[in-house]
Every structure is written in structure tokens, then in C-alpha cells.
Design a protein around this motif. Structure first.
Motif, mmCIF file in Angstrom:
data_model
loop_
_atom_site.group_PDB
_atom_site.id
_atom_site.type_symbol
_atom_site.label_atom_id
_atom_site.label_comp_id
_atom_site.label_asym_id
_atom_site.label_seq_id
_atom_site.Cartn_x
_atom_site.Cartn_y
_atom_site.Cartn_z
ATOM 1 N N ASP A 96 75.069 41.065 46.688
ATOM 2 C CA ASP A 96 73.755 41.208 46.407
ATOM 3 C C ASP A 96 73.180 42.290 45.851
ATOM 4 O O ASP A 96 72.224 42.232 44.980
ATOM 5 C CB ASP A 96 73.157 40.848 47.849
ATOM 6 C CG ASP A 96 73.270 41.959 48.839
ATOM 7 O OD1 ASP A 96 74.264 42.976 48.758
ATOM 8 O OD2 ASP A 96 72.756 42.009 49.996
ATOM 9 N N SER A 97 73.788 43.533 46.024
ATOM 10 C CA SER A 97 73.352 44.914 45.180
ATOM 11 C C SER A 97 73.794 44.762 43.868
ATOM 12 O O SER A 97 73.166 45.319 42.694
ATOM 13 C CB SER A 97 73.818 45.847 45.812
ATOM 14 O OG SER A 97 75.285 46.057 45.679
ATOM 15 N N ASP A 98 74.644 43.621 43.283
ATOM 16 C CA ASP A 98 75.248 43.730 42.057
ATOM 17 C C ASP A 98 74.157 42.656 41.225
ATOM 18 O O ASP A 98 74.066 42.637 40.093
ATOM 19 C CB ASP A 98 76.819 43.245 41.941
ATOM 20 C CG ASP A 98 77.423 44.308 42.263
ATOM 21 O OD1 ASP A 98 77.133 45.440 42.297
ATOM 22 O OD2 ASP A 98 78.546 44.051 42.698
ATOM 23 N N TYR A 124 70.918 42.031 41.757
ATOM 24 C CA TYR A 124 69.696 42.572 41.343
ATOM 25 C C TYR A 124 69.622 43.125 40.144
ATOM 26 O O TYR A 124 68.728 42.948 39.069
ATOM 27 C CB TYR A 124 69.202 43.428 42.299
ATOM 28 C CG TYR A 124 67.879 42.817 43.352
ATOM 29 C CD1 TYR A 124 66.676 43.324 43.117
ATOM 30 C CD2 TYR A 124 68.175 41.997 44.266
ATOM 31 C CE1 TYR A 124 65.798 42.827 43.969
ATOM 32 C CE2 TYR A 124 67.298 41.364 45.149
ATOM 33 C CZ TYR A 124 65.985 41.910 44.825
ATOM 34 O OH TYR A 124 64.912 41.323 45.696
ATOM 35 N N LEU A 149 63.984 47.314 45.243
ATOM 36 C CA LEU A 149 64.847 48.342 45.062
ATOM 37 C C LEU A 149 64.724 49.677 45.757
ATOM 38 O O LEU A 149 65.395 50.670 45.619
ATOM 39 C CB LEU A 149 65.325 48.486 43.752
ATOM 40 C CG LEU A 149 66.075 47.029 43.420
ATOM 41 C CD1 LEU A 149 66.612 47.374 41.808
ATOM 42 C CD2 LEU A 149 67.356 47.033 44.000
ATOM 43 N N VAL A 152 66.809 51.736 48.039
ATOM 44 C CA VAL A 152 68.080 51.912 47.838
ATOM 45 C C VAL A 152 68.509 52.396 46.399
ATOM 46 O O VAL A 152 69.788 52.755 46.020
ATOM 47 C CB VAL A 152 68.800 50.506 48.197
ATOM 48 C CG1 VAL A 152 68.881 50.187 49.559
ATOM 49 C CG2 VAL A 152 68.209 49.226 47.175
ATOM 50 N N ASN A 153 67.709 52.121 45.531
ATOM 51 C CA ASN A 153 68.022 52.599 44.176
ATOM 52 C C ASN A 153 66.652 52.979 43.495
ATOM 53 O O ASN A 153 66.035 52.450 42.427
ATOM 54 C CB ASN A 153 68.615 51.598 43.186
ATOM 55 C CG ASN A 153 69.138 51.943 41.855
ATOM 56 O OD1 ASN A 153 68.699 53.125 41.365
ATOM 57 N ND2 ASN A 153 70.082 51.415 41.243
ATOM 58 N N PHE A 211 70.816 44.179 51.295
ATOM 59 C CA PHE A 211 71.164 45.728 50.967
ATOM 60 C C PHE A 211 69.993 46.536 50.594
ATOM 61 O O PHE A 211 69.860 47.543 50.869
ATOM 62 C CB PHE A 211 71.983 45.300 49.486
ATOM 63 C CG PHE A 211 70.815 45.159 48.308
ATOM 64 C CD1 PHE A 211 70.742 46.064 47.321
ATOM 65 C CD2 PHE A 211 70.632 43.715 47.895
ATOM 66 C CE1 PHE A 211 69.867 46.002 46.397
ATOM 67 C CE2 PHE A 211 69.641 43.648 46.676
ATOM 68 C CZ PHE A 211 69.553 44.687 46.160
ATOM 69 N N TRP A 212 69.004 45.811 50.117
ATOM 70 C CA TRP A 212 67.600 46.644 50.071
ATOM 71 C C TRP A 212 67.143 47.179 51.140
ATOM 72 O O TRP A 212 65.979 48.032 51.252
ATOM 73 C CB TRP A 212 66.615 45.953 49.016
ATOM 74 C CG TRP A 212 66.350 44.571 49.297
ATOM 75 C CD1 TRP A 212 66.800 43.506 48.548
ATOM 76 C CD2 TRP A 212 65.361 44.017 50.402
ATOM 77 N NE1 TRP A 212 66.084 42.242 49.120
ATOM 78 C CE2 TRP A 212 65.162 42.555 49.940
ATOM 79 C CE3 TRP A 212 64.424 44.827 51.236
ATOM 80 C CZ2 TRP A 212 64.105 41.951 50.871
ATOM 81 C CZ3 TRP A 212 63.812 44.098 51.907
ATOM 82 C CH2 TRP A 212 63.539 42.555 51.862
ATOM 83 N N LYS A 217 67.193 49.104 53.777
ATOM 84 C CA LYS A 217 68.081 50.160 54.136
ATOM 85 C C LYS A 217 67.580 50.932 55.629
ATOM 86 O O LYS A 217 68.568 51.104 56.283
ATOM 87 C CB LYS A 217 67.980 51.271 53.095
ATOM 88 C CG LYS A 217 69.002 52.407 53.312
ATOM 89 C CD LYS A 217 68.697 53.322 52.167
ATOM 90 C CE LYS A 217 69.786 54.558 52.270
ATOM 91 N NZ LYS A 217 69.559 55.472 51.035
#
Length: 478
Positions: free
Chosen positions: A169-171, A173, A222, A225-226, A474-475, A477
Motif C-alpha cells: 500500500d505504501s508503494d 500511493y 501521507l 508517514v511521508n 500504512f498511513w 501510523k
């Protein structure tokens, strides 16, 4: 649209693992279709999924404790496997939306323009492809937000990938962000789908605002997480121009007659069943804050607004029924609204100092919600004076107000809840054991996946930390 919604397009109707493309084997499929009719169908299916309260498809009003079931309380207690809810979510989104959008793109790419269309076709073609793909980005994000890892790169290609792998999932986005930016850049002044596009009737300016608003939505998700990618994405979205006026809302215009009336009306009134009334946590919050919107959200019981304890059945007449909007066949289906975007801008400001002053943006976001429900700016200001922005605990301030404002966008409300951890909802003591005493933060994969795509399902389940209601996407957190 062409007088009525086209409901007979059954492309890729068989769902096994991801989406199936069995149009050559489906004797009920409509073969003589146009890209425009497929867009109409995909838009309606997307809106139906996002807005329906049908317990077989969308239980986010129950999860966010807006509503409570009157008699059969399985879904209020987070039992979503009994009705195979996730199977229907994948059918709605992979088959009815994504596969039909993919088919539309194939038809557009292969279309041979007539001599009179030759001059305008290159721009029209580019716009049609971009709009179709923007809707696909929206739908893929929705699936990631619900489940986490999902089939992405190998989805919609049954011939080559009958058993698609699940992407991280984090890939997904960052790929969606890149894809969406490219789509937006391709939108040019000129033709598109016309009236077959129920959302915007082919208005390219509005589609640009939709695309940038979706980019903003991706960026906000995001944030924890990013933050670097989040900030650049948010800034790009704002500079490109997002939805800031209700006239630019992306909504599906339902009709007054079956089968094209509002899915809320269909499930609350047309089926002649009294299945839902108010949930106690939400009504108690509205009562405690003297929120005028309660009169639009619900109907009173002898002058009072009363909600039932979550997870418990009750007599319909004893608790507040949904408001008149739920009994109105033409209530539009929300996709992205100015209210939603205003809350994203507020959160961007609170987190990163982007978009303006948080207090001003808080006023703007709450005001949009009041206006959306027929109140005045003065009504909103009176409320805000009593419930001002709290910069010390901005997550609580934004999270609780988003909970109230996103009443008719429950999936979006769930996203705010998971990202900000407000409101602080509690699972009922009667909740299904799968919930482990918590309000769900994701939905489990379809049971069909475990039986037909077992290896990839098992790999995905292990990768996310278990196919559970308590496993975070994943987001999410914190």
C-alpha cells in the motif's frame, strides 16, 4: 445524461480474485456500448458505493457511530463477514467502476473519428483518457484506504494475471500521485464526454479542480508517514487550484424515480423498512454542543434528539430517524465536496503551515458545512464563537469537527478518524471478537480471495501484519 442511467452494462461481471473480464462469455453483456455510456455507469456505481447505507456494501455510517441498526445489529457490532461485505466492495470498485473505466479507455484509444471530428478529436481524446484515469486513481485510493495492500499493477488484466499479486500500500500511493499529476497536466480546454459525464458534464475546469482536490486528499493521507512527499503534493494541489466553491462540488445527480434515485432513499425509505436510527455517541455530541445541524441530520422525537447505544437494537419510534435528506429521492451523491476540501486545507495548515491561518481555515471549513445543510454564515459564526479552533490540541479540534461535517461522507469521516484519532470512539461491549474490543481501522479482505487467490492473499495478509480489523493501513501510523 441520456434521460436515464444505463444500468445494463455488465462488463467483467464475474469476480474471482481481482476483476474478471468475461464479456465474451457473458450472454447478458451489452456489446454495443460507447465510452460515454461506460463513464455514466462507472460514475453511478462509484457514487452508489460511496453513499449507500446498504449493510451488504457500506457500513461506514455504522462504524463512525452516526447511525445504529434497529433490529439486526451484526454490522453495528462489526460483523462484516456474515454478509461477505468485502466481496461486494471489490465487485463495486474493481468490476463495476475500475473495469468499466478501463473498457472506456480502450474504446477511446481505438476510436476512429469521422472526418468532421478529426480536428477536435486529439484534444477530446486526451481529455477523455485523463478524466477516466483520474476516476481510476480515486477508486484505487479508496480501496487502499479500506484494505491496505491490494492488487494494483496486475489488476484489470485477467488474461495475463488471472491471480494478481497484491502491491504494498505504501508503494501504491506515490504511483497514484505521479499518475494523477500526469492526468491533470493533460487536461486542456476542449471537448470531453458531454452529458454522459454526470459529475461535471465535461467541464474541464471543474475536472482540473477535482483532480487537484484528489491530489490534496492523497497528500494529506501521507502526513504522518511521508511528510516530505505530503507537503510537496499538498502544495502542488493548492497551486493547481482545488474545489473552494459548492458550485464545483463533485456529486452524482440522482433522479426522482427507480432505479435511479438516491441509494440512501432506496435503503431508508423505498424498501419500506425502518432499519436505521441515530447512534447515541454522535447525537449526544451534537446535543452537548448545541449544534443546529442536528435538525437536518435527524428527526426529533417529541422535540428531542435521541440516539441508541451502539450495538443495541431498539424500537424505531423511540429514537431519532435520519433527517429528511434520507427520505428525498434526489439527494445527490457526494464524491468530493468543498466542505471536505476545506478540512484538508485546515489540516495542511495545522500540520505544515500551508494554505493559510489555521483559525481562519477552521472558520471556513465549519462554515462550508453549515452552508451545505442550508444554514447561514451567521449560524456558523454563532457556533464557532462557542466552539473555537483549539491550536493546543488541533487534532481534537479538527477531528471532532470533521466527524460532524462529514456526516454524509462516512468513508471520508473514517479516514479523518484514523489519521487524527478523534473523535475518541469506543467499541460496544457486544462487538464481534474480530474487532478485539476496538473500532475497526480497516476491513478484512474478501473471503473469495482466500479461496481463489490463496497464495497472494496469504502473502498480503502476512505483509500487512494479519488480515484483521485492527491492522492499520500504512498511513495510519499512530
Amino acid at each position: 445524461m441520456k434521460n436515464k442511467i444505463i444500468l445494463s452494462i455488465l462488463l467483467g461481471i464475474s469476480l474471482s480474485s481481482c476483476t474478471r473480464d468475461n464479456v465474451n462469455e457473458d450472454q447478458h453483456a451489452t456489446y454495443d456500448v460507447t465510452s460515454e455510456s461506460l463513464i455514466t455507469y462507472a460514475e453511478k456505481e462509484l457514487s452508489d458505493f460511496l453513499n449507500t447505507p446498504n449493510v451488504n456494501e457500506n457500513n461506514f455510517r455504522l462504524t463512525m457511530q452516526y447511525w445504529q441498526e434497529t433490529t439486526y445489529v451484526n454490522e453495528s457490532n462489526y460483523d462484516f463477514t456474515n454478509r461477505n461485505v468485502a466481496n461486494n466492495i471489490w465487485t463495486d470498485n474493481y468490476v463495476n467502476v475500475l473495469n468499466n473505466l478501463n473498457k472506456a479507455k480502450e474504446l477511446i484509444a481505438n476510436y476512429q473519428p469521422t472526418p468532421s471530428e478529426l480536428a477536435s478529436w486529439p484534444v477530446k481524446k486526451q481529455n477523455q483518457l485523463a478524466i477516466s484515469d483520474i476516476m481510476m486513481v480515486f477508486t484505487y485510493q479508496t480501496l487502499v484506504d479500506i484494505h491496505g495492500d491490494i492488487p494494483y499493477t496486475q489488476s484489470l488484466n485477467n488474461a495475463e494475471f488471472p491471480l494478481p499479486v497484491y502491491d504494498n500500500d505504501s508503494d501504491i500511493y506515490p504511483k497514484l500521485i505521479t499518475r494523477l499529476k500526469e492526468d491533470i497536466s493533460k487536461l486542456q480546454t476542449g471537448g470531453a464526454f458531454g452529458t454522459g459525464d454526470v459529475f461535471y458534464n465535461g467541464n474541464i475546469g471543474k475536472w482540473k479542480k477535482f483532480g487537484n482536490s484528489l491530489l490534496l486528499k492523497l497528500g494529506i493521507a501521507l502526513a504522518d508517514v511521508n511528510p516530505t512527499l505530503a507537503q510537496t503534493t499538498i502544495s502542488d494541489a493548492i497551486s493547481g487550484g482545488v474545489i473552494t466553491n459548492v458550485s464545483d462540488n463533485c456529486q452524482f445527480a440522482y433522479l426522482s424515480t427507480s432505479p435511479n434515485y438516491s441509494p440512501v432513499y432506496e435503503n431508508v425509505y423505498a424498501k419500506n423498512r425502518d432499519d436505521y436510527f441515530a447512534g447515541k455517541p454522535f447525537v449526544d455530541y451534537l446535543n452537548a454542543t448545541s449544534d443546529a445541524r442536528i435538525s437536518k441530520y435527524f428527526q426529533d422525537v417529541n422535540g428531542s434528539y435521541i440516539g441508541q447505544v451502539i450495538g443495541q437494537p431498539g424500537e424505531f419510534a423511540d429514537f431519532s430517524a435520519p433527517g429528511e435528506f434520507a427520505y428525498t429521492p434526489t439527494t445527490p451523491g457526494n464524491i468530493i465536496t468543498a466542505t471536505e476540501v476545506a478540512f484538508y486545507l485546515l489540516e495542511a495548515s495545522a500540520r505544515f503551515g500551508i494554505a493559510g491561518n489555521p483559525s481562519d481555515l477552521y472558520t471556513s471549513a465549519v462554515t462550508y458545512s453549515f452552508l451545505e445543510w442550508g444554514f447561514t454564515s451567521s449560524d456558523a459564526q454563532n457556533y464557532i464563537s462557542n466552539h473555537p479552533y483549539n491550536s493546543t490540541n488541533w487534532k481534537k479540534s479538527i477531528g471532532e469537527q470533521a466527524w460532524v461535517a462529514m456526516y454524509s461522507q462516512p468513508l471520508i469521516s473514517w479516514n479523518f478518524y484514523r489519521r487524527l484519532d478523534y473523535p475518541q470512539l469506543q467499541a460496544p461491549s457486544t462487538a464481534n471478537p474480530n474487532a478485539e474490543g476496538k473500532v475497526p481501522v480497516r476491513l478484512q479482505y474478501p473471503t473469495l480471495e482466500a479461496t481463489t487467490n490463496g497464495t497472494n492473499y496469504s502473502n498480503a495478509s502476512a505483509a500487512i501484519g494479519g488480515d484483521k480489523l485492527t491492522t492499520k493501513v500504512f498511513w495510519d501510523k499512530f
